[in-house]
Motif scaffolding. Structure first.
Motif, PDB file in Angstrom:
ATOM      1  N   TYR A 105      32.501 -17.539  27.123  1.00  0.00           N
ATOM      2  CA  TYR A 105      31.427 -16.330  27.678  1.00  0.00           C
ATOM      3  C   TYR A 105      30.058 -17.161  27.777  1.00  0.00           C
ATOM      4  CZ  TYR A 105      28.186 -12.623  28.206  1.00  0.00           C
ATOM      5  OH  TYR A 105      27.463 -11.790  28.594  1.00  0.00           O
ATOM      6  N   GLN A 106      29.364 -17.100  28.981  1.00  0.00           N
ATOM      7  CA  GLN A 106      28.237 -17.483  29.256  1.00  0.00           C
ATOM      8  C   GLN A 106      27.379 -16.174  29.751  1.00  0.00           C
ATOM      9  OE1 GLN A 106      26.453 -20.675  29.033  1.00  0.00           O
ATOM     10  NE2 GLN A 106      24.790 -19.325  29.214  1.00  0.00           N
ATOM     11  N   ALA A 107      26.212 -15.898  29.075  1.00  0.00           N
ATOM     12  CA  ALA A 107      25.486 -14.642  29.332  1.00  0.00           C
ATOM     13  C   ALA A 107      24.509 -14.933  30.465  1.00  0.00           C
ATOM     14  CB  ALA A 107      24.632 -14.168  28.054  1.00  0.00           C
ATOM     15  N   PRO A 108      24.356 -13.791  31.358  1.00  0.00           N
ATOM     16  CA  PRO A 108      23.712 -14.027  32.546  1.00  0.00           C
ATOM     17  C   PRO A 108      22.100 -13.880  31.816  1.00  0.00           C
ATOM     18  CG  PRO A 108      24.718 -11.588  32.564  1.00  0.00           C
ATOM     19  CD  PRO A 108      24.974 -12.341  31.288  1.00  0.00           C
ATOM     20  N   VAL A 109      21.522 -15.055  32.507  1.00  0.00           N
ATOM     21  CA  VAL A 109      20.104 -15.034  32.278  1.00  0.00           C
ATOM     22  C   VAL A 109      19.105 -14.878  33.746  1.00  0.00           C
ATOM     23  CG1 VAL A 109      20.064 -16.013  30.002  1.00  0.00           C
ATOM     24  CG2 VAL A 109      20.188 -17.439  32.025  1.00  0.00           C
ATOM     25  N   ALA A 110      18.272 -14.100  33.556  1.00  0.00           N
ATOM     26  CA  ALA A 110      17.298 -14.014  34.912  1.00  0.00           C
ATOM     27  C   ALA A 110      18.004 -14.360  36.097  1.00  0.00           C
ATOM     28  CB  ALA A 110      16.094 -15.248  34.730  1.00  0.00           C
ATOM     29  N   ASN A 111      17.687 -15.300  36.737  1.00  0.00           N
ATOM     30  CA  ASN A 111      18.461 -15.371  38.214  1.00  0.00           C
ATOM     31  C   ASN A 111      19.859 -16.211  38.148  1.00  0.00           C
ATOM     32  OD1 ASN A 111      16.604 -13.900  39.279  1.00  0.00           O
ATOM     33  ND2 ASN A 111      15.138 -15.621  39.883  1.00  0.00           N
ATOM     34  N   LYS A 112      20.345 -16.282  36.934  1.00  0.00           N
ATOM     35  CA  LYS A 112      21.576 -17.115  36.742  1.00  0.00           C
ATOM     36  C   LYS A 112      22.793 -16.353  36.239  1.00  0.00           C
ATOM     37  CE  LYS A 112      23.097 -21.652  34.676  1.00  0.00           C
ATOM     38  NZ  LYS A 112      24.491 -21.125  34.507  1.00  0.00           N
ATOM     39  N   SER A 113      23.955 -16.191  37.248  1.00  0.00           N
ATOM     40  CA  SER A 113      24.892 -15.395  36.893  1.00  0.00           C
ATOM     41  C   SER A 113      25.587 -15.795  35.507  1.00  0.00           C
ATOM     42  CB  SER A 113      26.120 -15.307  38.152  1.00  0.00           C
ATOM     43  OG  SER A 113      26.519 -16.465  37.969  1.00  0.00           O
ATOM     44  N   GLY A 114      26.061 -14.670  34.856  1.00  0.00           N
ATOM     45  CA  GLY A 114      27.080 -15.150  33.724  1.00  0.00           C
ATOM     46  C   GLY A 114      28.455 -14.840  34.117  1.00  0.00           C
ATOM     47  N   GLU A 115      29.204 -15.381  33.053  1.00  0.00           N
ATOM     48  CA  GLU A 115      30.729 -15.381  33.278  1.00  0.00           C
ATOM     49  C   GLU A 115      31.439 -15.308  32.140  1.00  0.00           C
ATOM     50  OE1 GLU A 115      32.590 -17.885  36.439  1.00  0.00           O
ATOM     51  OE2 GLU A 115      33.449 -19.063  34.689  1.00  0.00           O
ATOM     52  N   LEU A 116      32.618 -14.539  32.043  1.00  0.00           N
ATOM     53  CA  LEU A 116      33.422 -14.466  30.931  1.00  0.00           C
ATOM     54  C   LEU A 116      34.697 -14.887  31.413  1.00  0.00           C
ATOM     55  CD1 LEU A 116      34.379 -13.119  28.344  1.00  0.00           C
ATOM     56  CD2 LEU A 116      34.875 -11.162  29.342  1.00  0.00           C
ATOM     57  N   PHE A 117      35.408 -15.669  30.620  1.00  0.00           N
ATOM     58  CA  PHE A 117      36.765 -16.412  31.209  1.00  0.00           C
ATOM     59  C   PHE A 117      37.561 -16.312  29.881  1.00  0.00           C
ATOM     60  CE2 PHE A 117      39.769 -19.874  31.065  1.00  0.00           C
ATOM     61  CZ  PHE A 117      40.318 -19.684  32.502  1.00  0.00           C
ATOM     62  N   ILE A 118      39.054 -15.845  30.196  1.00  0.00           N
ATOM     63  CA  ILE A 118      39.809 -15.596  29.215  1.00  0.00           C
ATOM     64  C   ILE A 118      41.152 -16.089  29.787  1.00  0.00           C
ATOM     65  CG2 ILE A 118      41.144 -14.071  27.586  1.00  0.00           C
ATOM     66  CD1 ILE A 118      39.032 -12.047  27.935  1.00  0.00           C
ATOM     67  N   SER A 119      41.899 -16.927  29.131  1.00  0.00           N
ATOM     68  CA  SER A 119      43.045 -17.551  29.643  1.00  0.00           C
ATOM     69  C   SER A 119      43.993 -17.220  28.523  1.00  0.00           C
ATOM     70  CB  SER A 119      43.117 -18.959  29.506  1.00  0.00           C
ATOM     71  OG  SER A 119      44.547 -19.552  29.711  1.00  0.00           O
ATOM     72  N   TYR A 120      45.220 -16.390  29.005  1.00  0.00           N
ATOM     73  CA  TYR A 120      46.135 -15.786  27.959  1.00  0.00           C
ATOM     74  C   TYR A 120      47.627 -15.526  28.381  1.00  0.00           C
ATOM     75  CZ  TYR A 120      44.921 -11.284  30.398  1.00  0.00           C
ATOM     76  OH  TYR A 120      44.723 -10.698  31.294  1.00  0.00           O
ATOM     77  N   GLN A 121      48.398 -15.392  27.532  1.00  0.00           N
ATOM     78  CA  GLN A 121      49.765 -14.926  27.906  1.00  0.00           C
ATOM     79  C   GLN A 121      50.133 -13.647  27.623  1.00  0.00           C
ATOM     80  OE1 GLN A 121      52.861 -18.264  27.297  1.00  0.00           O
ATOM     81  NE2 GLN A 121      51.039 -19.168  26.710  1.00  0.00           N
ATOM     82  N   THR A 122      50.699 -12.896  28.390  1.00  0.00           N
ATOM     83  CA  THR A 122      50.911 -11.673  28.058  1.00  0.00           C
ATOM     84  C   THR A 122      52.560 -11.182  28.518  1.00  0.00           C
ATOM     85  OG1 THR A 122      48.974 -10.621  28.444  1.00  0.00           O
ATOM     86  CG2 THR A 122      50.911  -8.930  28.622  1.00  0.00           C
ATOM     87  N   SER A 123      53.304 -10.621  27.445  1.00  0.00           N
ATOM     88  CA  SER A 123      54.596 -10.170  27.657  1.00  0.00           C
ATOM     89  C   SER A 123      54.590  -8.669  27.511  1.00  0.00           C
ATOM     90  CB  SER A 123      55.431 -10.592  26.519  1.00  0.00           C
ATOM     91  OG  SER A 123      56.641 -10.248  26.201  1.00  0.00           O
ATOM     92  N   LEU A 124      55.184  -8.160  28.649  1.00  0.00           N
ATOM     93  CA  LEU A 124      55.534  -6.613  28.691  1.00  0.00           C
ATOM     94  C   LEU A 124      56.946  -6.131  28.235  1.00  0.00           C
ATOM     95  CD1 LEU A 124      54.035  -5.916  32.340  1.00  0.00           C
ATOM     96  CD2 LEU A 124      52.791  -5.497  29.778  1.00  0.00           C
ATOM     97  N   ASN A 125      56.903  -5.314  27.471  1.00  0.00           N
ATOM     98  CA  ASN A 125      58.108  -4.790  26.702  1.00  0.00           C
ATOM     99  C   ASN A 125      58.926  -5.808  26.388  1.00  0.00           C
ATOM    100  OD1 ASN A 125      57.390  -2.133  27.186  1.00  0.00           O
ATOM    101  ND2 ASN A 125      58.004  -1.915  29.257  1.00  0.00           N
ATOM    102  N   GLY A 126      58.741  -6.872  25.770  1.00  0.00           N
ATOM    103  CA  GLY A 126      59.649  -7.834  25.449  1.00  0.00           C
ATOM    104  C   GLY A 126      60.042  -8.966  26.409  1.00  0.00           C
TER     105      GLY A 126
END
Length: 142
Positions: A105-126
């Motif tokens: 996570y990089q917070a947005p400051v002044a005129n610079k955009s911020g970004e949240l990045f999440i890499s993950y694996q998900t299993s639905l109903n096994g």
């Protein structure tokens, strides 16, 4: 507490057996910042004109995504941790297991955009887990 209007571009990638499914959502929202916690609030409307409110809480070691409305869930991301939740949508309910690989996570400051990045694996109903990448780009509005 600092409260700022933001424009949000959320890109969700799902990689499943070599196929990549990409969804992009662009919305306006609010960013609330206090100490080491950041909260991002926004709503999105689906193709049936139903609203889903999202509340994303970002802390140094974890992120939680709470959605309510047409879709409801509370998904928690903690690096190298397995988390579980129930995903409810118009077509039924699914049990989700998520293992988070990376949170940046990089917070947005002044005129610079911020970004949240999440890499993950998900299993639905096994089922076999699928790899996901979530990128949320934030720009503070003046």
């Amino acid at each position: 507490m600092n409260k700022s209007p933001v424009s949000i571009k959320m890109t969700m990638e799902i990689i499943d057996q070599g196929n990549k499914d990409i969804t992009i959502v662009e919305e306006q929202g609010q960013l609330l910042e206090k100490d080491d916690t950041t909260v991002l609030k926004f709503s999105e409307t689906n193709e049936n004109n139903e609203q889903t409110a999202s509340l994303i809480t970002i802390q140094p070691d974890k992120v939680s995504v709470k959605r309510s409305g047409a879709v409801s869930m509370l998904q928690k991301f903690q690096r190298k941790q397995l988390t579980e939740n129930v995903y409810r949508h118009p077509f039924g309910t699914m049990h989700m297991e998520t293992e988070t690989d990376q949170i940046l996570y990089q917070a947005p400051v002044a005129n610079k955009s911020g970004e949240l990045f999440i890499s993950y694996q998900t299993s639905l109903n096994g089922e076999t887990p699928r790899r996901h990448r979530l990128t949320i780009r934030l720009n503070k509005e003046n």
